[in-house]
Motif scaffolding. Sequence first.
Motif, PDB file in Angstrom:
ATOM      1  N   ILE A  39     -10.547 -20.475   2.795  1.00 46.51           N
ATOM      2  CA  ILE A  39     -11.566 -21.524   2.804  1.00 46.51           C
ATOM      3  C   ILE A  39     -11.162 -22.608   1.799  1.00 46.51           C
ATOM      4  O   ILE A  39     -10.868 -22.310   0.646  1.00 46.51           O
ATOM      5  N   ALA A  40     -11.143 -23.853   2.239  1.00 39.23           N
ATOM      6  CA  ALA A  40     -10.884 -24.975   1.334  1.00 39.23           C
ATOM      7  C   ALA A  40     -12.216 -25.623   0.960  1.00 39.23           C
ATOM      8  O   ALA A  40     -13.044 -25.898   1.835  1.00 39.23           O
ATOM      9  N   ILE A  41     -12.424 -25.850  -0.314  1.00 35.45           N
ATOM     10  CA  ILE A  41     -13.632 -26.505  -0.815  1.00 35.45           C
ATOM     11  C   ILE A  41     -13.212 -27.836  -1.421  1.00 35.45           C
ATOM     12  O   ILE A  41     -12.498 -27.869  -2.423  1.00 35.45           O
ATOM     13  N   VAL A  42     -13.634 -28.933  -0.801  1.00 39.71           N
ATOM     14  CA  VAL A  42     -13.246 -30.267  -1.276  1.00 39.71           C
ATOM     15  C   VAL A  42     -14.484 -30.955  -1.832  1.00 39.71           C
ATOM     16  O   VAL A  42     -15.393 -31.326  -1.083  1.00 39.71           O
TER      17      VAL A  42
ATOM     18  N   ARG B 189     -17.245 -26.759  -7.535  1.00 43.91           N
ATOM     19  CA  ARG B 189     -16.068 -26.109  -6.933  1.00 43.91           C
ATOM     20  C   ARG B 189     -15.848 -24.737  -7.532  1.00 43.91           C
ATOM     21  O   ARG B 189     -15.590 -23.763  -6.818  1.00 43.91           O
ATOM     22  N   GLU B 190     -15.973 -24.639  -8.844  1.00 43.62           N
ATOM     23  CA  GLU B 190     -15.736 -23.367  -9.523  1.00 43.62           C
ATOM     24  C   GLU B 190     -16.789 -22.333  -9.133  1.00 43.62           C
ATOM     25  O   GLU B 190     -16.465 -21.161  -8.898  1.00 43.62           O
TER      26      GLU B 190
ATOM     27  N   LEU C 124      -9.464 -22.122  -1.761  1.00 41.59           N
ATOM     28  CA  LEU C 124      -8.570 -23.139  -2.292  1.00 41.59           C
ATOM     29  C   LEU C 124      -9.403 -24.371  -2.631  1.00 41.59           C
ATOM     30  O   LEU C 124      -9.851 -25.087  -1.732  1.00 41.59           O
ATOM     31  N   PRO C 125      -9.645 -24.632  -3.916  1.00 45.81           N
ATOM     32  CA  PRO C 125     -10.442 -25.800  -4.290  1.00 45.81           C
ATOM     33  C   PRO C 125      -9.589 -27.065  -4.336  1.00 45.81           C
ATOM     34  O   PRO C 125      -8.398 -27.027  -4.656  1.00 45.81           O
TER      35      PRO C 125
ATOM     36  N   ALA D 141      -5.773 -34.232  -2.677  1.00 40.31           N
ATOM     37  CA  ALA D 141      -5.453 -32.828  -2.973  1.00 40.31           C
ATOM     38  C   ALA D 141      -5.578 -31.970  -1.718  1.00 40.31           C
ATOM     39  O   ALA D 141      -4.787 -31.051  -1.489  1.00 40.31           O
ATOM     40  N   MET D 142      -6.562 -32.273  -0.877  1.00 34.27           N
ATOM     41  CA  MET D 142      -6.735 -31.524   0.361  1.00 34.27           C
ATOM     42  C   MET D 142      -5.566 -31.779   1.305  1.00 34.27           C
ATOM     43  O   MET D 142      -5.062 -30.850   1.960  1.00 34.27           O
ATOM     44  N   ARG D 143      -5.113 -33.009   1.405  1.00 33.98           N
ATOM     45  CA  ARG D 143      -3.974 -33.320   2.265  1.00 33.98           C
ATOM     46  C   ARG D 143      -2.748 -32.518   1.837  1.00 33.98           C
ATOM     47  O   ARG D 143      -1.987 -32.017   2.673  1.00 33.98           O
ATOM     48  N   ALA D 144      -2.571 -32.387   0.521  1.00 35.06           N
ATOM     49  CA  ALA D 144      -1.435 -31.613   0.018  1.00 35.06           C
ATOM     50  C   ALA D 144      -1.592 -30.137   0.375  1.00 35.06           C
ATOM     51  O   ALA D 144      -0.608 -29.468   0.725  1.00 35.06           O
TER      52      ALA D 144
END
Length: 238
Positions: free
Chosen positions: A5-8, A15-16, A30-31, A37-40
């Motif tokens: 799961i990505a948290i943007v 986020r934490e 993955l924060p 940062a999400m694109r990366a």
Amino acid sequence: MSSTIAIVDDEEHLREAVAEYLEDRGLRVLPAADAAAMRALVERERIDVAVLDIVMPGEDGLALGRWLRARGERPGIIFATSAGAPKDRVAGLELGADDYVVKPYDLRELHARIQGVLRRLPEEVAAPIGAPAAAQPPIRIGGFRFDLASHRLTDPSGQAVTLTAAEAALLGVLATRPNRILSRTQLLDLTGEERGDGSARAIDVRVARLRAKLRGGAGEAIRTIRGEGYMFVPGPAA
């Protein structure tokens, strides 16, 4: 294997808190502090569900979600919207989001919505439809074919048509119940989506998107039954 799961979100404490809560429940998190940062992350990780805050400095969550869909990426997408921004929720659903949460949200609610989206991803969504999907032949919708096992839709030329997880789940439920009127509430239950404010509108938006993707009149197979819901009426193959 744990789902990723990505948290943007640009709020570090949020986020934490989200990461700690979801990791305690067996998810890999993955924060990311912003769209860049999400694109990366997307370049090096396979992400199952992305939770995107709409209001962020620089590139907002809607633009980031549009970029994900334009790439052909098919993670589930949940938008985090502010309570006073219903237009953002509709815009997110029209873009192809699977769900949304209203900030400030309860962590239990976010977890439940993530689980709902995970159930609708292609590897998982066959279960609530009924008989084992792998044993069923593709369903013809005009000149289109919809494979229940993979939730893959192909057009008359054999090219794949991109569907979100929520769109694929909805099409699967409708197509496997031909000539039956299904209310919006039934469709929410059958696709494994939680009921809530805006849920009925989400079904309407997804039906509209499916009709647009089923070009050449095939979309007419999904009929609107005024005051009741929707019905899939299979016609002759093109």
